[in-house]
Design a protein around this motif. Structure first.
Motif, PDB file in Angstrom:
ATOM      1  N   MET A 126       0.866  -1.178   0.000  1.00 47.84           N
ATOM      2  CA  MET A 126       0.000   0.000   0.000  1.00 47.84           C
ATOM      3  C   MET A 126       0.904   1.230   0.000  1.00 47.84           C
ATOM      4  SD  MET A 126      -2.803  -1.374   2.780  1.00 47.84           S
ATOM      5  CE  MET A 126      -1.548  -1.601   4.041  1.00 47.84           C
ATOM      6  N   ILE A 127       0.544   2.226  -0.787  1.00 52.15           N
ATOM      7  CA  ILE A 127       1.376   3.419  -0.926  1.00 52.15           C
ATOM      8  C   ILE A 127       0.519   4.652  -0.693  1.00 52.15           C
ATOM      9  CG2 ILE A 127       2.893   4.732  -2.452  1.00 52.15           C
ATOM     10  CD1 ILE A 127       3.169   2.030  -4.071  1.00 52.15           C
ATOM     11  N   VAL A 131       2.449  -7.761   4.302  1.00 53.58           N
ATOM     12  CA  VAL A 131       1.862  -6.487   3.885  1.00 53.58           C
ATOM     13  C   VAL A 131       2.821  -5.355   4.217  1.00 53.58           C
ATOM     14  CG1 VAL A 131      -0.086  -4.907   4.206  1.00 53.58           C
ATOM     15  CG2 VAL A 131      -0.473  -7.375   4.307  1.00 53.58           C
ATOM     16  N   ALA A 132       3.075  -4.502   3.244  1.00 51.58           N
ATOM     17  CA  ALA A 132       3.965  -3.356   3.444  1.00 51.58           C
ATOM     18  C   ALA A 132       3.219  -2.070   3.125  1.00 51.58           C
ATOM     19  CB  ALA A 132       5.192  -3.471   2.544  1.00 51.58           C
ATOM     20  N   LEU A 133       3.527  -1.023   3.881  1.00 51.68           N
ATOM     21  CA  LEU A 133       3.014   0.316   3.632  1.00 51.68           C
ATOM     22  C   LEU A 133       4.201   1.203   3.306  1.00 51.68           C
ATOM     23  CD1 LEU A 133       0.759   2.515   3.713  1.00 51.68           C
ATOM     24  CD2 LEU A 133       1.406   2.866   6.108  1.00 51.68           C
ATOM     25  N   MET A 134       4.069   1.974   2.228  1.00 58.23           N
ATOM     26  CA  MET A 134       5.108   2.943   1.854  1.00 58.23           C
ATOM     27  C   MET A 134       4.515   4.340   1.934  1.00 58.23           C
ATOM     28  SD  MET A 134       7.004   0.999  -1.320  1.00 58.23           S
ATOM     29  CE  MET A 134       8.573   1.884  -1.100  1.00 58.23           C
ATOM     30  N   VAL A 135       5.260   5.267   2.534  1.00 65.90           N
ATOM     31  CA  VAL A 135       4.859   6.673   2.632  1.00 65.90           C
ATOM     32  C   VAL A 135       5.902   7.442   1.832  1.00 65.90           C
ATOM     33  CG1 VAL A 135       4.300   8.576   4.171  1.00 65.90           C
ATOM     34  CG2 VAL A 135       3.981   6.212   4.960  1.00 65.90           C
ATOM     35  N   TRP A 136       5.462   8.096   0.740  1.00 67.63           N
ATOM     36  CA  TRP A 136       6.441   8.622  -0.200  1.00 67.63           C
ATOM     37  C   TRP A 136       6.084  10.016  -0.687  1.00 67.63           C
ATOM     38  CZ3 TRP A 136      10.193   5.377   0.394  1.00 67.63           C
ATOM     39  CH2 TRP A 136      11.365   5.547  -0.352  1.00 67.63           C
ATOM     40  N   GLU A 137       7.010  10.599  -1.398  1.00 70.73           N
ATOM     41  CA  GLU A 137       6.867  11.910  -2.035  1.00 70.73           C
ATOM     42  C   GLU A 137       5.932  11.779  -3.239  1.00 70.73           C
ATOM     43  OE1 GLU A 137       7.190  15.585  -3.689  1.00 70.73           O
ATOM     44  OE2 GLU A 137       8.060  15.079  -1.735  1.00 70.73           O
ATOM     45  N   HIS A 138       4.903  12.625  -3.315  1.00 71.83           N
ATOM     46  CA  HIS A 138       3.882  12.458  -4.351  1.00 71.83           C
ATOM     47  C   HIS A 138       4.440  12.534  -5.770  1.00 71.83           C
ATOM     48  CE1 HIS A 138       3.966  16.863  -4.465  1.00 71.83           C
ATOM     49  NE2 HIS A 138       3.234  16.805  -5.561  1.00 71.83           N
ATOM     50  N   LYS A 139       5.468  13.335  -5.987  1.00 69.50           N
ATOM     51  CA  LYS A 139       6.040  13.466  -7.335  1.00 69.50           C
ATOM     52  C   LYS A 139       6.783  12.206  -7.765  1.00 69.50           C
ATOM     53  CE  LYS A 139       6.556  18.434  -6.861  1.00 69.50           C
ATOM     54  NZ  LYS A 139       7.500  19.539  -6.649  1.00 69.50           N
ATOM     55  N   ILE A 197      -2.848   0.607  -4.064  1.00 65.62           N
ATOM     56  CA  ILE A 197      -2.697  -0.749  -3.548  1.00 65.62           C
ATOM     57  C   ILE A 197      -2.234  -1.673  -4.667  1.00 65.62           C
ATOM     58  CG2 ILE A 197      -3.876  -2.702  -2.444  1.00 65.62           C
ATOM     59  CD1 ILE A 197      -5.920  -0.505  -1.443  1.00 65.62           C
ATOM     60  N   LEU A 198      -1.193  -2.417  -4.388  1.00 65.00           N
ATOM     61  CA  LEU A 198      -0.701  -3.461  -5.276  1.00 65.00           C
ATOM     62  C   LEU A 198      -0.900  -4.794  -4.580  1.00 65.00           C
ATOM     63  CD1 LEU A 198       2.648  -1.762  -6.348  1.00 65.00           C
ATOM     64  CD2 LEU A 198       0.574  -2.010  -7.749  1.00 65.00           C
ATOM     65  N   ARG A 242      -2.053  -6.687  -9.171  1.00 66.57           N
ATOM     66  CA  ARG A 242      -3.362  -6.062  -9.402  1.00 66.57           C
ATOM     67  C   ARG A 242      -3.315  -4.694  -8.731  1.00 66.57           C
ATOM     68  NH1 ARG A 242      -7.718  -9.401  -7.055  1.00 66.57           N
ATOM     69  NH2 ARG A 242      -7.088  -8.373  -5.143  1.00 66.57           N
ATOM     70  N   PHE A 243      -3.632  -3.660  -9.479  1.00 65.50           N
ATOM     71  CA  PHE A 243      -3.559  -2.277  -9.005  1.00 65.50           C
ATOM     72  C   PHE A 243      -4.950  -1.762  -8.663  1.00 65.50           C
ATOM     73  CE2 PHE A 243      -3.677   2.316 -10.148  1.00 65.50           C
ATOM     74  CZ  PHE A 243      -2.802   2.789  -9.177  1.00 65.50           C
ATOM     75  N   SER A 244      -5.068  -1.168  -7.482  1.00 64.93           N
ATOM     76  CA  SER A 244      -6.309  -0.538  -7.037  1.00 64.93           C
ATOM     77  C   SER A 244      -5.967   0.786  -6.381  1.00 64.93           C
ATOM     78  CB  SER A 244      -7.040  -1.412  -6.003  1.00 64.93           C
ATOM     79  OG  SER A 244      -7.234  -2.721  -6.468  1.00 64.93           O
ATOM     80  N   GLN A 245      -6.934   1.649  -6.299  1.00 64.22           N
ATOM     81  CA  GLN A 245      -6.769   2.887  -5.547  1.00 64.22           C
ATOM     82  C   GLN A 245      -8.086   3.208  -4.867  1.00 64.22           C
ATOM     83  OE1 GLN A 245      -5.996   6.253  -8.150  1.00 64.22           O
ATOM     84  NE2 GLN A 245      -6.525   5.021  -9.907  1.00 64.22           N
ATOM     85  N   ILE A 246      -7.963   3.630  -3.616  1.00 55.82           N
ATOM     86  CA  ILE A 246      -9.172   3.974  -2.872  1.00 55.82           C
ATOM     87  C   ILE A 246      -8.946   5.297  -2.150  1.00 55.82           C
ATOM     88  CG2 ILE A 246      -9.909   1.573  -2.585  1.00 55.82           C
ATOM     89  CD1 ILE A 246      -8.966   1.855   0.359  1.00 55.82           C
TER      90      ILE A 246
END
Length: 181
Positions: free
Chosen positions: A7-8, A117-125, A154-155, A163-167
């Protein structure tokens, strides 16, 4: 074996131009979250680790690993780490912050070496680039809008294919429905 879910998210809200954020000690800092960003960080903790595992959406899962863009020469921003902080504290999971925002390949290699399960917090660009690197170019999301802080990408690994999703998070007043497109 790669993680079954990545999850990103983007870091929480930053101060408006000419303003300063607030660090975790309440001191003003241009490199920290705005008050709204801290509100989002707190809300994200229960979003990703809800009581009794009652997730707001069935694609969200409790992360076993948290990776956030680190502080370095090219970026003094602490917003990624600050956004991950409340969830890290709630779960007792350390934030891995040794990769700078431009080190998408290295961060992706690290995350792909994890399981669960991994969560990534990243720079939007850099998020679209990060997703492309994670998926070997199979997923090419739209660029992240400057004004959105409220989306989870979400991958999911389904039989070796991503499989790519976004919520939408829908955590704070003003959060928008829909994704990047």
């Amino acid at each position: 074996m790669p993680p079954r879910k990545i999850m990103i998210i983007r870091h929480g809200e930053k101060p408006l131009a000419g303003e300063r954020g607030v660090d975790r000690f309440g001191e003003q800092s241009e490199f920290s979250l705005s008050v709204r960003g801290w509100q989002r960080a707190g809300a994200l903790a229960r979003f990703f680790a809800p009581l009794h595992d009652r997730f707001a959406h069935d694609l969200i899962a409790r992360p076993g690993a948290i990776v956030a863009a680190g502080v370095g020469e090219d970026s003094q921003s602490r917003r990624h780490i600050e956004t991950a902080g409340p969830l890290s504290a709630l779960l007792g999971v350390a934030v891995e912050d040794c990769f700078l925002k431009h080190q998408t390949s290295q961060a992706a290699e690290y995350v792909l070496g994890l399981s669960g399960v991994a969560l990534m917090v990243w720079e939007h660009k850099k998020i679209a680039e990060l997703v492309e690197v994670l998926t070997g170019g199979a997923v090419k999301p739209h660029p992240w809008p400057e004004n959105r802080f409220d989306i989870v990408l979400i991958l999911d690994d389904v039989d070796g294919e991503w499989r790519f999703s976004q919520i939408p998070e829908l955590l704070l007043a003003g959060d928008l429905e829909g994704g990047l497109d």
